[in-house]
Design a protein around this motif. Structure first.
Motif, mmCIF file in Angstrom:
data_model
loop_
_atom_site.group_PDB
_atom_site.id
_atom_site.type_symbol
_atom_site.label_atom_id
_atom_site.label_comp_id
_atom_site.label_asym_id
_atom_site.label_seq_id
_atom_site.Cartn_x
_atom_site.Cartn_y
_atom_site.Cartn_z
ATOM 1 N N LEU A 4 0.875 -1.199 -0.064
ATOM 2 C CA LEU A 4 0.038 -0.039 0.005
ATOM 3 C C LEU A 4 0.925 1.171 0.133
ATOM 4 O O LEU A 4 1.910 1.150 0.805
ATOM 5 C CB LEU A 4 -0.815 -0.048 1.204
ATOM 6 C CG LEU A 4 -1.947 -1.099 1.463
ATOM 7 C CD1 LEU A 4 -2.661 -0.960 2.731
ATOM 8 C CD2 LEU A 4 -2.714 -1.009 0.223
ATOM 9 N N LEU A 5 0.612 2.155 -0.777
ATOM 10 C CA LEU A 5 1.356 3.330 -0.823
ATOM 11 C C LEU A 5 0.480 4.594 -0.055
ATOM 12 O O LEU A 5 -0.905 4.694 -0.405
ATOM 13 C CB LEU A 5 1.370 4.007 -2.230
ATOM 14 C CG LEU A 5 2.352 5.446 -2.332
ATOM 15 C CD1 LEU A 5 3.609 5.161 -2.011
ATOM 16 C CD2 LEU A 5 2.069 5.786 -3.784
ATOM 17 N N ALA A 6 0.867 5.207 1.019
ATOM 18 C CA ALA A 6 0.252 6.082 1.841
ATOM 19 C C ALA A 6 0.250 7.204 1.377
ATOM 20 O O ALA A 6 1.638 7.681 1.311
ATOM 21 C CB ALA A 6 0.497 5.918 3.177
ATOM 22 N N VAL A 7 -0.629 8.289 1.158
ATOM 23 C CA VAL A 7 -0.497 9.706 0.715
ATOM 24 C C VAL A 7 -1.207 10.410 1.780
ATOM 25 O O VAL A 7 -2.446 10.430 1.685
ATOM 26 C CB VAL A 7 -0.943 10.012 -0.863
ATOM 27 C CG1 VAL A 7 -0.351 11.312 -1.252
ATOM 28 C CG2 VAL A 7 -0.103 8.792 -1.799
ATOM 29 N N SER A 8 -0.575 11.400 2.245
ATOM 30 C CA SER A 8 -1.285 12.583 3.257
ATOM 31 C C SER A 8 -1.558 13.724 2.146
ATOM 32 O O SER A 8 -0.801 14.096 1.577
ATOM 33 C CB SER A 8 -0.399 12.641 4.349
ATOM 34 O OG SER A 8 -1.097 13.892 5.016
ATOM 35 N N GLY A 9 -2.726 14.155 2.519
ATOM 36 C CA GLY A 9 -3.236 15.411 1.879
ATOM 37 C C GLY A 9 -2.848 16.756 2.465
ATOM 38 O O GLY A 9 -2.983 17.802 2.102
ATOM 39 N N SER A 10 -1.890 16.482 3.836
ATOM 40 C CA SER A 10 -1.422 17.699 4.381
ATOM 41 C C SER A 10 0.133 17.768 4.334
ATOM 42 O O SER A 10 0.715 16.934 4.616
ATOM 43 C CB SER A 10 -1.977 17.440 5.837
ATOM 44 O OG SER A 10 -1.302 18.717 6.762
ATOM 45 N N LEU A 11 0.737 19.185 4.343
ATOM 46 C CA LEU A 11 1.916 19.309 4.148
ATOM 47 C C LEU A 11 2.650 19.850 5.582
ATOM 48 O O LEU A 11 3.606 19.822 5.848
ATOM 49 C CB LEU A 11 2.246 20.475 3.235
ATOM 50 C CG LEU A 11 2.010 20.156 1.825
ATOM 51 C CD1 LEU A 11 2.282 21.424 1.057
ATOM 52 C CD2 LEU A 11 2.720 19.071 1.192
ATOM 53 N N ARG A 12 1.364 19.738 6.647
ATOM 54 C CA ARG A 12 1.823 20.204 8.028
ATOM 55 C C ARG A 12 2.817 19.061 8.650
ATOM 56 O O ARG A 12 2.581 18.192 8.638
ATOM 57 C CB ARG A 12 0.512 20.427 8.639
ATOM 58 C CG ARG A 12 0.449 21.495 9.826
ATOM 59 C CD ARG A 12 -0.997 21.778 10.098
ATOM 60 N NE ARG A 12 -1.617 20.577 10.697
ATOM 61 C CZ ARG A 12 -1.612 20.157 11.942
ATOM 62 N NH1 ARG A 12 -0.956 21.160 12.830
ATOM 63 N NH2 ARG A 12 -2.458 19.589 12.471
ATOM 64 N N GLN A 13 3.828 19.877 9.411
ATOM 65 C CA GLN A 13 4.677 19.031 9.853
ATOM 66 C C GLN A 13 3.855 18.045 10.944
ATOM 67 O O GLN A 13 4.150 16.788 11.334
ATOM 68 C CB GLN A 13 5.662 19.775 10.886
ATOM 69 C CG GLN A 13 6.602 19.168 11.593
ATOM 70 C CD GLN A 13 8.010 18.726 10.899
ATOM 71 O OE1 GLN A 13 8.440 19.885 10.301
ATOM 72 N NE2 GLN A 13 8.640 17.796 10.846
ATOM 73 N N ALA A 14 2.905 18.675 11.842
ATOM 74 C CA ALA A 14 2.367 17.751 12.755
ATOM 75 C C ALA A 14 0.857 17.353 12.491
ATOM 76 O O ALA A 14 0.093 17.161 13.328
ATOM 77 C CB ALA A 14 2.197 18.601 14.230
ATOM 78 N N SER A 15 0.829 17.013 11.182
ATOM 79 C CA SER A 15 -0.479 16.889 10.701
ATOM 80 C C SER A 15 -1.021 15.313 11.158
ATOM 81 O O SER A 15 -0.479 14.415 11.220
ATOM 82 C CB SER A 15 -0.072 16.441 8.781
ATOM 83 O OG SER A 15 -1.245 15.704 8.510
ATOM 84 N N SER A 16 -2.459 15.563 11.515
ATOM 85 C CA SER A 16 -3.224 14.400 11.927
ATOM 86 C C SER A 16 -3.521 13.575 10.956
ATOM 87 O O SER A 16 -3.342 12.302 11.407
ATOM 88 C CB SER A 16 -4.427 14.864 12.286
ATOM 89 O OG SER A 16 -5.272 15.564 11.535
ATOM 90 N N ASN A 17 -3.442 13.848 9.809
ATOM 91 C CA ASN A 17 -3.672 13.114 8.563
ATOM 92 C C ASN A 17 -2.612 12.101 8.526
ATOM 93 O O ASN A 17 -2.325 10.843 8.209
ATOM 94 C CB ASN A 17 -4.168 13.487 7.198
ATOM 95 C CG ASN A 17 -5.393 14.079 7.425
ATOM 96 O OD1 ASN A 17 -6.579 13.221 7.188
ATOM 97 N ND2 ASN A 17 -5.759 15.387 7.811
#
Ligand code: FMN
Length: 177
Positions: free
Chosen positions: A4-17
């Motif tokens: 599985l390739l995980a991709v977060s939609g947030s660039l934030r360092q402490a991102s919850s996603n």
């Protein structure tokens, strides 16, 4: 091994996603590998003129997507929509051979993010992705930010994530990947 390739939609360092996606590594069932794509912030702006001869990063992105058996997406909501940097990545993949039919699970770190989730579903459906409902979950990290370990150890979220990952793995194995 299912990849599985995980991709977060947030660039934030402490991102919850992003943290939610990190927790999947701690909870993944045997036979499931999770890797992360963290390059969305460095991708050039989408330009249809470049589709035929895309920049190097886009060729790399397409190749990384093509190699994954399924995508695990976790994306926040900005102004009731999909964050621009994440939509930019999706736009580059619209014309890519790697995307149609790609199995996708949507993780969501906020029960409030209903508009972005609906928009993502519409866009992914338009791109002919295969949304795997039984592997798509919403958890609530909005009120209680946790570390990846904290999420994995949570008595509600931990089992919820494990069940979703197992369902995704089962689905991919049953489809012969
Ligand atoms: C510019 C901006 C706009 C936002 N708009 C919304 C919104 O429309 N609806 C919502 O539920 N949350 C909204 N939020 C809150 C984010 O979705 C929330 O902070 C979320 O945790 C961000 O994801 P992350 O922790 O992965 O970075 C917004 C946040 C920012 C920075």
């Amino acid at each position: 091994m299912v990849h599985l390739l995980a991709v977060s939609g947030s660039l934030r360092q402490a991102s919850s996603n992003s943290t939610l996606l990190r927790a999947t590594e701690l909870l993944r069932p045997k036979g499931l590998l999770v890797t992360h794509y963290e390059g969305i912030g460095e991708l050039p702006h989408f330009n249809p003129d470049l589709i035929e001869h895309p920049p190097e990063q886009i060729l790399e992105l397409r190749s990384i997507i093509a190699q994954a058996d399924g995508l695990l997406i976790s994306c926040p909501e900005y102004a009731r929509g999909i964050p621009g940097s994440f939509k930019n990545m999706l736009d580059w993949l619209v014309s890519s051979e790697a995307f149609p039919g790609k199995p996708v699970a949507l993780f969501n770190a906020s029960p409030r993010a209903s508009h972005a989730q609906a928009a993502l579903r519409l866009v992914l459906d338009t791109m002919s992705a295969r949304l795997i409902e039984q592997a798509s979950i919403t958890v609530n990290l909005l009120s209680t930010p946790l570390s990846a370990q904290g999420i994995a150890d949570d008595p509600v979220m931990g089992p919820q994530i494990s069940t979703a990952l197992e369902a995704f793995q089962r689905h991919l194995e049953n489809q012969g990947l």
